[in-house]
Design an enzyme around this catalytic site. Structure first.
Site, short mmCIF file in Angstrom:
data_model
loop_
_atom_site.label_atom_id
_atom_site.label_comp_id
_atom_site.label_asym_id
_atom_site.label_seq_id
_atom_site.Cartn_x
_atom_site.Cartn_y
_atom_site.Cartn_z
N ASP A 285 0.86 -1.17 0.00
CA ASP A 285 0.00 0.00 0.00
C ASP A 285 0.91 1.24 0.00
O ASP A 285 2.13 1.14 0.10
CB ASP A 285 -0.97 -0.02 1.20
CG ASP A 285 -2.20 0.83 0.91
OD1 ASP A 285 -2.15 1.67 -0.02
OD2 ASP A 285 -3.23 0.65 1.59
C1 BGC Z 1 -5.04 3.18 0.13
C2 BGC Z 1 -5.22 2.17 -0.97
C3 BGC Z 1 -5.02 2.80 -2.31
C4 BGC Z 1 -3.67 3.49 -2.34
C5 BGC Z 1 -3.33 4.13 -3.68
C6 BGC Z 1 -3.80 4.00 -0.03
O1 BGC Z 1 -3.75 5.05 0.88
O2 BGC Z 1 -5.03 2.52 1.38
O3 BGC Z 1 -6.48 1.57 -0.88
O4 BGC Z 1 -5.13 1.84 -3.32
O5 BGC Z 1 -3.64 4.49 -1.34
O6 BGC Z 1 -4.12 5.19 -3.97
#
Ligand code: BGC
Length: 758
Positions: A285
């Site tokens: 993530d």
């Molecule tokens: C979120 C994810 C997301 C990623 C990219 C993160 O902060 O937890 O769900 O896919 O950002 O945008």
């Protein structure tokens, strides 16, 4: 004896590895040939995912000098960029300016539609309509691939039983059985069965794992749970997405057994690859590798090494892989083979997408016009929205309203384009959404509608500031709250019925949208109380990204229609239901608590040794002094403009053997005077087993359409696996004994049958 024993172990091990290899796909010769040509630096470059910004940056970092990094062979993929021309440019830089010309993965968060925004996922799940959910995912893929994107950071399948957690909005609620079906439908919607097609994309199941169970509903927080609980209640939807062919997995922010998911070898290798046979790639993530420094796992080099050794393949934004892995190889902390394996998985994904054959396959500038925001897509958005609505109360059949009714339409969400799309809709344009006022006028041009705002979403400007990070969601009027209220009361006094559109602004849920108080904000509660005092019937159209505590409003309002954040066709869909062109059929997929103190509250709780005898208090029972245990609104609950009766429950057999399925039949009759749909639900109770069973848990459902007066015999099949659970040794087994089943229209279903498993 000893030799026999070790030989036996060897045979078993061989069988296991053959089985695991059997699930893996064959090596791709082109990828193998390419890997042979690659330097260590080039391999590490493929493990780096950057965002030049422009999308929603959910961390503090946005990548710098992206173009130079691509040219230097330091980038495997980008996200937060879109448009066929921009993507063509990015691919050209990668293909023409690097030694090996490897194309880029282009990722994005297409959570509930691309430009045609569908209801938030929690809303979509309330439709219990798998074909519809798959269709929304397929349209999301059609639109976003037309705009150059080939990799989606969806579906989010985290089981969530804590409505304080804002991200409950992004998933399918509390139940692993329903969650697994939805996970599958979404993966199939995005990937179809052909990733080389121009309108399909890679699905990413996230957030692996257990993110929905973070402590206190706080985002990015700690989880801690037993293996038995995770296997039975939290892991099934991830596994279902993987079994459906999801090519990619995103690791979560939380820790599991004390090790953050992005560096957790048990999670990313032992479970995901060895036990489940996953052979796609794992992405972190957003900066979750770097965040392991704050978790207390060491410096950037240490946490990067920990992650790649655990089985993480791609580093989102943080550049820890890019800047430290070479050093770790030189120091013997990471092997080149480990890096080659990670790189292989990313190259294989690119190959499966057909990017090596044609890096520009998602760069057709004619496609956006043809594929995005089409009339056909909007029809599905309207359909999805109205099917996601849940009728929570409807005294005196106040809804639907006559199309010529005299309506006071009030509330801060009644005419607010900015709050229709819901959380995680950065690719949608709020200005294209249909607010409720406009929708009511579209559907009932003869209705006499007086609109007034009546109240602010919240009067608290400090709170509004936190919610308004992506634009104005809570707009505090220049007019005083008293003046707003006076206008609303004047309109109400002049009308036959009040429709109050109230609830949460979009960013009051979603990522970093946790709340400890999940009631409707006080400014709006006051408005509702005052409206009710006028003596006019008050209908609430309630918007939220989570289950709310609406104990007071359930008493005050005559009718409540829960519409979540409905997406681009919000107003039209609400009007379809309010005026009866569509009879509501949604059912809650997470229990609605009476108060925050009850959390967690969900239908598949355990009986305990001292179950509460009923709503009455009894000393020394598992009960509160000040609240019943049961939620305000149970899982599976939702009303219709018609009524349904269940009868003649019959089981094909009284006894079944291991491995057999069981057919359950029930007659469902539409006893009201409108056609309608009902979600027929089947719950199972395993009376005795080696791990304490839930009192009941969903194991089947079917959505049926019944004309008024019609009776249908619905057949639900309990598959052999539906009787299984993970026991103390984490084996997936069904234990012989007696089972009860309950069939009905929500998780309190009382129609009961029993059978025995031999
Ligand atoms: C979120 C994810 C997301 C990623 C990219 C993160 O902060 O937890 O769900 O896919 O950002 O945008």
């Amino acid at each position: 004896m000893k030799t026999i024993h070790s030989r036996y172990i060897l045979i078993v091990l061989l069988c296991i590895s053959v089985h695991a290899i059997g699930q893996k796909r064959q090596a791709i010769p082109e990828v193998e040939a390419l890997l042979k040509k690659m330097t260590l630096e080039e391999k590490i470059g493929q493990l780096n995912l950057l965002t030049p910004g422009g999308g929603v940056a959910t961390g503090s970092v946005v990548s710098k000098n992206v173009e130079e990094k691509i040219k230097a062979g330091n980038v495997g993929g980008l996200f937060g960029v879109s448009g066929p021309d921009k993507i063509r440019q990015a691919q050209e830089i990668a293909v023409k300016n690097t030694r090996l010309g490897i194309p880029l993965l282009i990722g994005s968060d297409i959570i509930h539609g691309y430009k045609t925004t569908f209801p938030i996922p929690l809303g979509l799940s309330s439709s219990w309509d798998m074909k519809l959910i798959e269709k929304t995912a397929q349209i999301a893929a059609q639109e976003s691939t037309a705009d150059g994107i080939n990799w989606n950071f969806s579906p989010m399948v985290d089981i969530a039983r804590d409505p304080r957690w804002g991200r409950i909005a992004e998933g399918a609620g509390e139940d692993p059985y329903l969650g697994s079906q939805i996970a599958k439908a979404m993966v199939e919607g995005y990937q179809q069965d052909d990733l080389t097609a121009e309108n399909t994309m890679i699905a990413t199941v996230k957030h692996f794992a257990l993110y929905g169970a973070s402590e206190g509903g706080r985002d990015y927080n700690t989880t801690d749970m037993s293996r038995v609980k995770m296997f039975n209640e939290y892991l099934p939807p991830y596994k279902s997405a993987i079994d459906a062919g999801a090519e990619s997995v995103m690791s979560s922010f939380n820790d599991v057994d004390g090790v953050p998911a992005s560096g957790n070898k048990w999670l990313l290798t032992t479970l995901l690859r060895d036990r489940w046979g996953f052979d796609g790639f794992v992405v972190s993530d957003y900066t979750s590798v770097n965040e392991m420094i704050a978790h207390g796992m060491g410096d950037l080099q240490a946490v990067s090494a920990l992650s790649i050794n655990a089985g993480l393949d791609m580093d989102m934004v943080g550049e820890g892989f890019l800047t430290t892995l070479k050093k770790s190889v030189e120091e013997g902390k990471v092997t080149e083979e480990t890096i080659t394996n990670a790189c292989r998985r990313i190259l294989e994904a690119k190959h499966r997408l057909g990017l090596f054959e044609d890096p520009y396959k998602y760069s057709d500038s004619k496609r956006p016009q043809r594929d995005i925001l089409t009339d056909a897509n909007k029809v599905v958005a309207r359909e999805a929205a109205r099917k996601s609505f849940v009728l929570l109360k409807n005294e005196n059949n106040t809804l639907p309203l006559a199309k010529n009714a005299k309506i006071a339409l009030v509330g801060p969400l009644a005419n607010s384009k900015n709050n229709m799309l819901g959380t995680w809709a950065p690719t949608g344009d709020p200005q294209l959404s249909i607010p409720i006022l406009e929708g009511l006028k579209n559907v009932a041009p003869d209705a006499q509608i007086t609109y007034t705002k009546g109240a602010n979403i919240s009067n608290d400007s400090a709170f509004a500031k936190k919610v308004n990070v992506f634009g104005p969601r809570i707009e505090i009027s220049q007019e005083s709250p008293e003046a707003l209220l006076a206008e609303a009361l004047a309109a109400a006094n002049n009308a036959d019925v009040v429709v109050a559109v109230v609830g949460e602004a979009t960013e009051m849920s979603g990522e970093a949208g946790s709340r400890t108080d999940i009631t409707i904000p006080e400014s709006q509660k006051h408005l509702i109380r005052e409206l009710v005092k006028t003596g006019k019937p008050v209908v609430l159209v309630l918007m939220s990204g989570r289950p709310l505590v609406i104990t007071e409003e359930m008493d005050l309002a005559v009718s409540i229609l829960q519409v979540w954040h409905p997406g681009i066709e919000a107003g039209n869909a609400v009007a379809d239901v309010v005026f009866g062109d569509y009879n509501p059929s949604g059912k809650l997929t997470a229990s609605w608590p009476r108060n925050v103190g009850q959390i967690p509250v969900y239908h598949s709780m355990k009986n305990t040794g001292r179950p509460a005898p009923g709503p009455e208090f009894e000393k020394f029972k598992s009960q509160y002094l000040d609240s019943p245990n049961a939620p305000l609104l149970p899982f599976g609950y939702g009303l219709s403009y018609t009524s349904f009766e269940y009868g003649n429950l019959s089981l094909a057999k009284k006894e079944i053997n291991q491995g057999e399925s069981l057919e359950v039949q029930v007659d469902v009759t539409n006893t009201g005077d409108r056609d309608g749909e009902e979600v027929v639900q089947l719950y199972l109770h395993d009376i005795v087993r080696s791990i304490t069973p839930p009192v009941r848990t969903l194991k089947g459902f079917e959505k049926v359409f019944l004309k008024k007066g019609e009776t249908k015999t619905v057949t639900l099949t309990l598959e052999a696996d539906d009787l299984k659970f993970y026991n103390g040794a984490l084996d997936f087994v069904a234990e012989p004994g007696e089972f009860e089943i309950f069939v009905g229209g929500n998780s309190n279903a009382s129609l009961k049958g029993t059978f025995t498993l031999n």
